[in-house]
Scaffold this motif. Structure first.
Motif, PDB file in Angstrom:
ATOM      1  N   PHE A  28       0.815  -1.205   0.000  1.00 54.86           N
ATOM      2  CA  PHE A  28       0.000   0.000   0.000  1.00 54.86           C
ATOM      3  C   PHE A  28       0.857   1.267   0.000  1.00 54.86           C
ATOM      4  CE2 PHE A  28      -2.181  -3.389   2.265  1.00 54.86           C
ATOM      5  CZ  PHE A  28      -3.441  -3.399   1.692  1.00 54.86           C
ATOM      6  N   LYS A  29       0.253   2.363  -0.445  1.00 58.38           N
ATOM      7  CA  LYS A  29       0.842   3.683  -0.346  1.00 58.38           C
ATOM      8  C   LYS A  29      -0.130   4.582   0.421  1.00 58.38           C
ATOM      9  CE  LYS A  29       3.544   3.593  -4.631  1.00 58.38           C
ATOM     10  NZ  LYS A  29       3.777   4.264  -5.951  1.00 58.38           N
ATOM     11  N   ALA A  30       0.415   5.339   1.361  1.00 56.86           N
ATOM     12  CA  ALA A  30      -0.434   6.194   2.196  1.00 56.86           C
ATOM     13  C   ALA A  30      -1.256   7.169   1.363  1.00 56.86           C
ATOM     14  CB  ALA A  30       0.430   6.955   3.202  1.00 56.86           C
ATOM     15  N   GLU A  31      -0.625   7.724   0.312  1.00 56.60           N
ATOM     16  CA  GLU A  31      -1.338   8.712  -0.510  1.00 56.60           C
ATOM     17  C   GLU A  31      -2.492   8.075  -1.290  1.00 56.60           C
ATOM     18  OE1 GLU A  31       2.703   7.873  -2.564  1.00 56.60           O
ATOM     19  OE2 GLU A  31       1.889   8.059  -0.537  1.00 56.60           O
ATOM     20  N   ASP A  32      -2.337   6.813  -1.682  1.00 54.74           N
ATOM     21  CA  ASP A  32      -3.420   6.129  -2.403  1.00 54.74           C
ATOM     22  C   ASP A  32      -4.597   5.836  -1.479  1.00 54.74           C
ATOM     23  OD1 ASP A  32      -1.923   6.177  -4.699  1.00 54.74           O
ATOM     24  OD2 ASP A  32      -1.159   4.128  -4.487  1.00 54.74           O
ATOM     25  N   ILE A  33      -4.294   5.409  -0.255  1.00 53.75           N
ATOM     26  CA  ILE A  33      -5.353   5.154   0.730  1.00 53.75           C
ATOM     27  C   ILE A  33      -6.104   6.456   1.011  1.00 53.75           C
ATOM     28  CG2 ILE A  33      -5.864   4.403   3.075  1.00 53.75           C
ATOM     29  CD1 ILE A  33      -4.859   2.139   1.378  1.00 53.75           C
ATOM     30  N   SER A  34      -5.360   7.540   1.196  1.00 57.78           N
ATOM     31  CA  SER A  34      -5.979   8.832   1.494  1.00 57.78           C
ATOM     32  C   SER A  34      -6.820   9.318   0.325  1.00 57.78           C
ATOM     33  CB  SER A  34      -4.891   9.859   1.826  1.00 57.78           C
ATOM     34  OG  SER A  34      -5.458  11.099   2.145  1.00 57.78           O
ATOM     35  N   LYS A  35      -6.346   9.119  -0.895  1.00 55.53           N
ATOM     36  CA  LYS A  35      -7.075   9.567  -2.081  1.00 55.53           C
ATOM     37  C   LYS A  35      -8.434   8.867  -2.172  1.00 55.53           C
ATOM     38  CE  LYS A  35      -4.592  10.097  -5.684  1.00 55.53           C
ATOM     39  NZ  LYS A  35      -3.764   9.822  -6.906  1.00 55.53           N
ATOM     40  N   ILE A  36      -8.443   7.574  -1.889  1.00 53.92           N
ATOM     41  CA  ILE A  36      -9.709   6.828  -1.911  1.00 53.92           C
ATOM     42  C   ILE A  36     -10.648   7.354  -0.834  1.00 53.92           C
ATOM     43  CG2 ILE A  36     -10.747   4.570  -1.436  1.00 53.92           C
ATOM     44  CD1 ILE A  36      -8.296   3.299  -2.785  1.00 53.92           C
ATOM     45  N   ALA A  37     -10.109   7.584   0.371  1.00 58.48           N
ATOM     46  CA  ALA A  37     -10.937   8.077   1.475  1.00 58.48           C
ATOM     47  C   ALA A  37     -11.523   9.457   1.174  1.00 58.48           C
ATOM     48  CB  ALA A  37     -10.112   8.119   2.755  1.00 58.48           C
ATOM     49  N   LYS A  38     -10.707  10.336   0.591  1.00 61.09           N
ATOM     50  CA  LYS A  38     -11.153  11.711   0.345  1.00 61.09           C
ATOM     51  C   LYS A  38     -12.299  11.782  -0.662  1.00 61.09           C
ATOM     52  CE  LYS A  38      -6.906  14.142   1.587  1.00 61.09           C
ATOM     53  NZ  LYS A  38      -5.772  14.974   1.115  1.00 61.09           N
TER      54      LYS A  38
END
Length: 221
Positions: A28-38
């Protein structure tokens, strides 16, 4: 063995684990997880609907690495004086993805981890008071919060705060903080058992999935 020998062995172990963490590949990448959440911030969906859609997107982006819905459950977590609830989607020795939040106002100590922990706020507010600072910062829906390893903070969540969280580091080192309050304060050993069972379930799931992938790639054709 002498104390000096134990110190050397511990030092070698720490150095080895740190070297492994810096050089291994991650899923995983933190920015990808955050992008999905946003993508699910600011709409009129219920928090349950937001979590359901986010989990589905993660399953599609990381097939095989997310626990099935039947294997997941919401569990209380008491740590650092605060009380929250977690919903584990993925966990291994070095990564985890989960939903976290609280239905009541709560506050306490963040913990000092051998891991980077990032959160994306979906609803509510998250107050973060970093060590050495005379001010705290309030994060609101859509904000990204990074708690870097080795750091510590005072934390406070208002009732109805829910977030998507990603952790990367040596995760077994975080278990003492995660379980200590339940063992020595609330003495809720059922909760301790459920949390350990969930982590073990996720760990076995990920280990078997990666093992089957290796067999499929390198096994007999």
């Amino acid at each position: 063995m002498s104390i000096f020998t134990y110190v050397i062995l511990i030092g070698v172990a720490i150095f080895g684990i740190q070297h492994w963490l810096k050089n291994k590949s991650y899923i995983f990448k933190a920015e990808d997880i955050s992008k999905i959440a946003k993508r699910h911030v600011g709409n009129d969906q219920s928090i349950h609907a937001k979590f359901t859609r986010i989990a589905l997107e993660l399953e599609q982006k990381y097939p095989g690495h997310i626990l099935s819905e039947e294997a997941r459950e919401w569990l209380f977590l008491n740590a650092g004086g605060w009380m929250g609830s977690v919903y584990v989607l993925h966990a291994s020795l070095t990564e985890y993805v989960l939903f976290f939040g609280t239905a009541v106002d709560t506050q306490g100590h963040s913990g000092r981890y051998w891991a980077n922990i990032s959160d994306t706020v979906l609803t509510g507010s998250f107050r973060h008071w970093k060590e050495g600072s005379l001010k705290s910062h309030v994060y609101v829906p859509g904000d990204y919060v990074l708690h870097e390893w080795g750091n510590v903070a005072g934390v406070q969540w208002t009732a109805g705060t829910w977030m998507v969280e990603y952790g990367r580091g040596f995760l077994p080192s975080t278990l003492g903080f995660a379980l200590c309050d339940s063992i020595f304060s609330t003495m809720d050993f059922v909760q301790v058992y459920k949390l350990i069972r969930m982590y073990t379930r996720a760990l076995v799931h990920e280990t078997l999935f990666q093992l089957f992938e290796i067999i499929e790639i390198y096994g007999p054709k």
